[in-house]
Design a protein around this motif. Structure first.
Motif, short mmCIF file in Angstrom:
data_model
loop_
_atom_site.label_atom_id
_atom_site.label_comp_id
_atom_site.label_asym_id
_atom_site.label_seq_id
_atom_site.Cartn_x
_atom_site.Cartn_y
_atom_site.Cartn_z
N SER A 156 0.85 -1.19 0.00
CA SER A 156 0.00 0.00 0.00
C SER A 156 0.88 1.23 0.00
O SER A 156 2.08 1.17 0.28
CB SER A 156 -0.92 0.01 1.23
OG SER A 156 -0.15 0.07 2.42
N HIS A 157 0.26 2.39 -0.30
CA HIS A 157 0.94 3.68 -0.24
C HIS A 157 0.74 4.27 1.16
O HIS A 157 -0.39 4.38 1.63
CB HIS A 157 0.38 4.64 -1.28
CG HIS A 157 0.37 4.10 -2.67
ND1 HIS A 157 1.51 3.78 -3.35
CD2 HIS A 157 -0.67 3.80 -3.51
CE1 HIS A 157 1.20 3.33 -4.55
NE2 HIS A 157 -0.12 3.32 -4.67
N LEU A 158 1.84 4.63 1.81
CA LEU A 158 1.78 5.21 3.16
C LEU A 158 1.86 6.73 3.05
O LEU A 158 2.76 7.26 2.39
CB LEU A 158 2.93 4.69 4.02
CG LEU A 158 3.06 5.32 5.41
CD1 LEU A 158 1.84 5.00 6.27
CD2 LEU A 158 4.34 4.86 6.10
N VAL A 159 0.93 7.43 3.69
CA VAL A 159 0.91 8.89 3.69
C VAL A 159 0.90 9.36 5.15
O VAL A 159 -0.04 9.05 5.89
CB VAL A 159 -0.32 9.44 2.95
CG1 VAL A 159 -0.32 10.97 2.99
CG2 VAL A 159 -0.35 8.94 1.52
N VAL A 160 1.95 10.05 5.55
CA VAL A 160 2.07 10.63 6.90
C VAL A 160 1.94 12.14 6.75
O VAL A 160 2.73 12.77 6.03
CB VAL A 160 3.41 10.25 7.57
CG1 VAL A 160 3.50 10.88 8.94
CG2 VAL A 160 3.56 8.75 7.64
N ALA A 161 0.95 12.72 7.42
CA ALA A 161 0.70 14.16 7.33
C ALA A 161 0.90 14.77 8.71
O ALA A 161 0.32 14.31 9.70
CB ALA A 161 -0.71 14.44 6.82
N LEU A 162 1.71 15.82 8.78
CA LEU A 162 1.98 16.54 10.03
C LEU A 162 1.55 17.99 9.84
O LEU A 162 2.12 18.71 9.02
CB LEU A 162 3.47 16.46 10.40
CG LEU A 162 3.87 17.21 11.68
CD1 LEU A 162 3.26 16.54 12.90
CD2 LEU A 162 5.37 17.28 11.82
N GLU A 163 0.54 18.42 10.57
CA GLU A 163 0.05 19.79 10.51
C GLU A 163 0.73 20.62 11.61
O GLU A 163 0.71 20.23 12.78
CB GLU A 163 -1.47 19.83 10.68
CG GLU A 163 -2.23 19.15 9.56
CD GLU A 163 -3.73 19.29 9.72
OE1 GLU A 163 -4.16 19.94 10.70
OE2 GLU A 163 -4.47 18.74 8.89
N VAL A 164 1.34 21.73 11.21
CA VAL A 164 2.03 22.62 12.13
C VAL A 164 1.29 23.95 12.13
O VAL A 164 1.25 24.65 11.12
CB VAL A 164 3.50 22.83 11.72
CG1 VAL A 164 4.21 23.73 12.72
CG2 VAL A 164 4.21 21.49 11.61
N GLU A 165 0.69 24.29 13.27
CA GLU A 165 -0.05 25.54 13.41
C GLU A 165 0.64 26.40 14.46
O GLU A 165 0.84 25.97 15.61
CB GLU A 165 -1.49 25.28 13.81
CG GLU A 165 -2.33 26.56 13.95
CD GLU A 165 -3.79 26.27 14.27
OE1 GLU A 165 -4.53 27.23 14.51
OE2 GLU A 165 -4.16 25.08 14.28
N GLY A 166 1.06 27.58 14.05
CA GLY A 166 1.79 28.49 14.95
C GLY A 166 1.00 29.75 15.21
O GLY A 166 0.48 30.37 14.29
N LEU A 167 0.93 30.13 16.49
CA LEU A 167 0.22 31.33 16.91
C LEU A 167 1.23 32.35 17.40
O LEU A 167 1.88 32.14 18.43
CB LEU A 167 -0.80 31.01 18.00
CG LEU A 167 -1.55 32.20 18.62
CD1 LEU A 167 -2.34 32.94 17.55
CD2 LEU A 167 -2.45 31.74 19.74
N ASP A 168 1.38 33.45 16.68
CA ASP A 168 2.28 34.53 17.06
C ASP A 168 1.44 35.65 17.66
O ASP A 168 0.80 36.43 16.96
CB ASP A 168 3.05 35.03 15.83
CG ASP A 168 4.19 35.96 16.21
OD1 ASP A 168 4.21 36.45 17.36
OD2 ASP A 168 5.05 36.22 15.34
N GLU A 169 1.42 35.71 18.99
CA GLU A 169 0.60 36.71 19.67
C GLU A 169 1.17 38.11 19.54
O GLU A 169 0.44 39.10 19.67
CB GLU A 169 0.44 36.34 21.14
CG GLU A 169 -0.28 35.01 21.36
CD GLU A 169 -0.44 34.69 22.83
OE1 GLU A 169 0.13 35.46 23.66
OE2 GLU A 169 -1.11 33.69 23.16
N VAL A 170 2.48 38.23 19.31
CA VAL A 170 3.09 39.55 19.18
C VAL A 170 2.67 40.19 17.86
O VAL A 170 2.23 41.35 17.82
CB VAL A 170 4.63 39.45 19.27
CG1 VAL A 170 5.26 40.81 19.07
CG2 VAL A 170 5.02 38.86 20.61
N LEU A 171 2.77 39.45 16.78
CA LEU A 171 2.38 39.98 15.47
C LEU A 171 0.90 39.80 15.19
O LEU A 171 0.37 40.37 14.23
CB LEU A 171 3.19 39.30 14.36
CG LEU A 171 4.72 39.49 14.42
CD1 LEU A 171 5.39 38.72 13.30
CD2 LEU A 171 5.07 40.97 14.34
N GLY A 172 0.22 38.98 15.99
CA GLY A 172 -1.20 38.79 15.81
C GLY A 172 -1.55 38.03 14.55
O GLY A 172 -2.46 38.43 13.81
#
Length: 782
Positions: A638-654
């Motif tokens: 089978s085809h293996l798909v690994v997905a990593l979501e990176v969500e960053g919150l910069d409170e200084v720059l909003g």
């Protein structure tokens, strides 16, 4: 009739105020002008205040000029014929000829009753001057034909005569080449000067602003971004009859692909308008330094050989001295023995005869004593000769040792100088390599090309079909022929997991900044795709190292809080299976909303430490479909798909950044005849080959810029649509087997990688959005 270049060809002229035509202008091109005419023309161009009318001569003007020339020549011939007939001749005999003057001008001539005349510039018959016979030659049809045949027969030398039109010039990469000023018909840009009533040659500075020329300049500059000097392009267009394709071909032939690179600052108005020549000059300097280095290395080798020769000479002299010392010792021993014999002989001499007794015969006669005396003398002579020889040899050895010390000192200095030059050359080469790599990466980033890396699997076979010549080329040897393939990076069999991950690190780190990144592994079954992506427990691959690096980067940025979520799924028989779910659930499906592709119901696990990564990866690997085939004991079905979501919150720059790292381990392409798959294995192989074929069709459509890209032909391409639609940075690992038995599959894999290397996805976009809460909005406003 011969060439009519001597007859002035008129240019189109506007009529005067009373409808009468003005005086005929100069010839359309400078090929047939003399030096005085050219100089006067240049002075007239400099004094011309402004252009009132601009016109580019076309082929129609050339046709009119030829008709005018033929009309004038026919008029002259008719006049000569009429004149001859008037004299009462029964027959008219005219031998037409063409005379080529040393100044490059062609004159039409003919013999009239033995008198040779020619047509001058004012279309009048003039007697042929006697001094011209030494200033040129007559051109006949036979000479032209023979010259043409000679040109075809000899390809090594050009068929031109030696005169003031010949010359030579040095061209980088070609050496010194021969040049010749040919007389041809060209389009010439002129303007009408009402004050002088003639067409004048338009200066280069003004000709650049003509719309006809501007469009061709822009065409050349768009094809050759490194060429930004518009004056130079205009001059080249003049020489190439205003044909931009010929100008592009000439520059590419002379300077190579260096003109395809853009300017360092991306601005066409920067000061160095000849940067590509500077790069060529720098390459020439590097080549000279390399040659200098090679010559110094040869000198060092010669000095080392000289040193070895002297060392052998010293060893030989030491052996000679040792042999002489041994000979001296033997002579000393013989001398001592001879002395003992003499002493014993003297002691055995008979005492004096007493008076009472009768005299007795002595024990040794005089002959024996003479022999002993001569032997002793010879020993003394040999001893002295040996001492003098030894002294002389020792003196010579001291002199040679002194010379060797001087040579050794010079050798040390030469080695230091050579080491410095080698270090400077290495430093220059490293800087040049870094600069070229940086420019190449910027070019790839601007174009959005897919980066393709080739990795050769380790093999213990006795013969290989792959050869790695450098870090960007791999050679496939098949049936005695060699095929070369170029990639962004080639990893040989000895490459490590760290070296492979180092090339993908710049792409992975951009995921933290809000870019989508996709990494795929393609190749036949058993070529090392899973090892490249997953690796072993003690030596992990790209997947674990990528997520580990993202965790480290997120931890270093203290002012930004990151959330990482990981998901794993497999595409088995064209259906989606969640690898992180504990119980078998319903089949997953793909949903498309705008440009977003999602899988509802897919399990996403939040990871914060490396232990979380290893736990999630281990769980996903246990649930993956793996079976044994004839080509691979643990073949991924089978085809293996690994997905990593990176969500960053910069409170200084909003603002919030969202990036997705997609790691795809494709199942191996396989031939049914080799794997001998049956039953369920056969169904799996058919599904794998179908999805990989659909992936190849997608890449083919992207390469050809097709209006429709068939993403929906399989679940694999449908799921990878966001990564291949120009919104993500993409990297493909082409895994190849070096075994000779896999040469056919390896060729197909390399051709696939070489084809997708030409795909341009466009520049990736950064996914950044402002924070919706009020606090972040206030901080952003402040």
């Amino acid at each position: 009739m011969g060439s009519g270049a001597s007859v002035s060809e008129g240019l189109p002229r506007p009529e005067g105020p009373e409808g009468s035509e003005s005086e005929p202008g100069p010839a359309p091109g400078p090929a047939g002008w003399s030096n005085d005419t050219l100089q006067a023309q240049e002075e007239e161009e400099e004094e011309t205040p402004a252009c009132h009318t601009i016109e580019v001569q076309s082929e129609e003007s050339d046709t009119q000029a030829e008709e005018e020339e033929e009309r004038v020549t026919q008029t002259v011939v008719n006049a000569a014929t009429t004149e001859t007939a008037a004299e009462g001749e029964a027959e008219v005999s005219l031998d037409f000829e063409t005379f080529l003057h040393s100044d490059g001008t062609l004159y039409s001539c003919f013999n009239h009753h033995g008198d040779r005349v020619y047509v001058d510039e004012s279309q009048k018959l003039q007697p042929f001057p006697q001094e011209w016979y030494n200033q040129g030659r007559f051109v006949t049809a036979n000479n032209e034909v023979s010259g043409h045949l000679q040109t075809q027969a000899s390809s090594s030398e050009p068929a031109v005569r030696e005169d003031d039109r010949t010359g030579s010039i040095y061209i980088q990469g070609k050496g010194t080449v021969m040049t010749y000023m040919f007389e041809e018909r060209l389009n010439v840009c002129r303007f009408w000067d009402p004050h002088s009533g003639v067409w004048l040659l338009l200066p280069l500075q003004w000709e650049m602003n003509v719309n006809f020329i501007k469009s061709r300049i822009q065409r050349v500059m768009s094809a050759l971004p490194g060429l930004v000097d518009q004056k130079e392009i205009t001059a080249a267009l003049r020489q190439c009859n205003y044909d931009p394709e010929e100008v592009i071909s000439v520059y590419l032939t002379m300077f190579g692909e260096i003109l395809l690179q853009t300017s360092p600052s991306g601005d066409h108005n920067y000061s160095d308008l000849n940067s590509f020549r500077a790069l060529l000059e720098r390459d020439r300097v590097i080549e000279d330094l390399k040659q200098n280095l090679q010559s110094r290395e040869k000198e060092v080798d010669n000095l080392f050989q000289r040193n070895n020769y002297l060392a052998r000479e010293v060893c030989y002299l030491n052996d000679v001295v040792q042999h002489l010392n041994q000979k001296l010792a033997e002579l000393e021993a013989d001398k001592q023995e001879a002395r003992e014999k003499i002493r014993s002989l003297l002691n055995h001499r008979a005492p004096a005869v007493p008076p009472a007794r009768t005299a007795t015969k002595p024990a040794m006669d005089a002959n024996q004593l003479g022999q002993v005396r001569s032997l002793t003398r010879e020993l003394n002579v040999s001893n002295k000769q040996l001492r003098s020889t030894v002294d002389q040899v020792m003196t010579d050895m001291k002199n040679q040792l002194e010379q060797m010390k001087g040579v050794a000192g010079k050798l040390t200095e030469v080695e230091k100088v050579a080491a410095r030059e080698v270090e400077e050359l290495r430093s220059l080469y490293r800087r040049e390599a870094v600069e070229r790599k940086s420019l190449y990466n910027k070019l790839l980033e601007l174009r959005g090309n897919i980066r393709v890396f080739c990795r050769c699997r380790k093999s213990s076979a006795s013969s290989f079909c792959l050869e790695t010549t450098d870090d960007q080329e791999v050679v496939l040897v098949q049936k005695g022929s060699k095929k070369r393939f170029q990639f962004d990076k080639v990893f040989p069999q000895s490459s490590t997991q760290e070296e492979v991950f180092a090339e993908t690190l710049p792409l992975i780190t951009s995921c933290v900044d809000g870019y989508n990144v996709c990494i795929l592994a393609y190749g036949q079954t058993g070529s090392g795709k899973t090892y490249t992506m997953m690796g072993a427990k003690q030596n992990p691959g790209v997947n674990i190292r990528s997520i580990r690096e993202l965790l480290r980067i997120c931890a270093d940025k203290e002012k930004v809080s990151y959330t990482l979520k990981i998901s794993m799924l497999e595409i088995y028989n064209d259906s989606l299976n969640d690898l992180l779910t504990k119980s078998a659930g319903a089949a997953l499906d793909i949903r498309v909303q705008g440009k977003t592709v999602s899988v509802p119901g897919l399990t996403q696990t939040r990871v914060q430490t490396e232990a979380d990564i290893l736990s999630v990866m281990e769980t996903g690997e246990k649930n993956r479909k793996i079976a044994s085939t004839k080509m691979n004991i643990q073949s991924s079905r089978s085809h293996l798909v690994v997905a990593l979501e990176v969500e960053g919150l910069d409170e200084v720059l909003g603002r919030t950044s969202r990036g997705t790292l997609t790691l795809c381990d494709l199942a191996g392409s396989e031939r049914i005849s080799k794997t001998e798959a049956e039953g369920q294995r056969l169904v799996e192989a058919a599904a794998i080959n179908k999805s990989l074929t659909a992936l190849g069709q997608v890449f083919g459509a992207l390469k050809n810029n097709a209006l429709h890209v068939p993403f929906r032909n399989s679940k694999l391409t449908h799921l990878l649509q966001p990564c291949l639609s120009g919104d993500a940075k993409c990297c493909v690992f082409v895994n190849a087997s070096p075994d000779v038995r896999d040469a056919v599959e390896t060729l197909s894999t390399l051709q696939f990688g070489s084809s997708i290397r030409q795909v341009s996805l466009g520049r990736a976009t950064q996914n950044i959005s402002p924070v919706k809460n009020k606090t972040s909005n206030k901080s952003t406003t402040n």
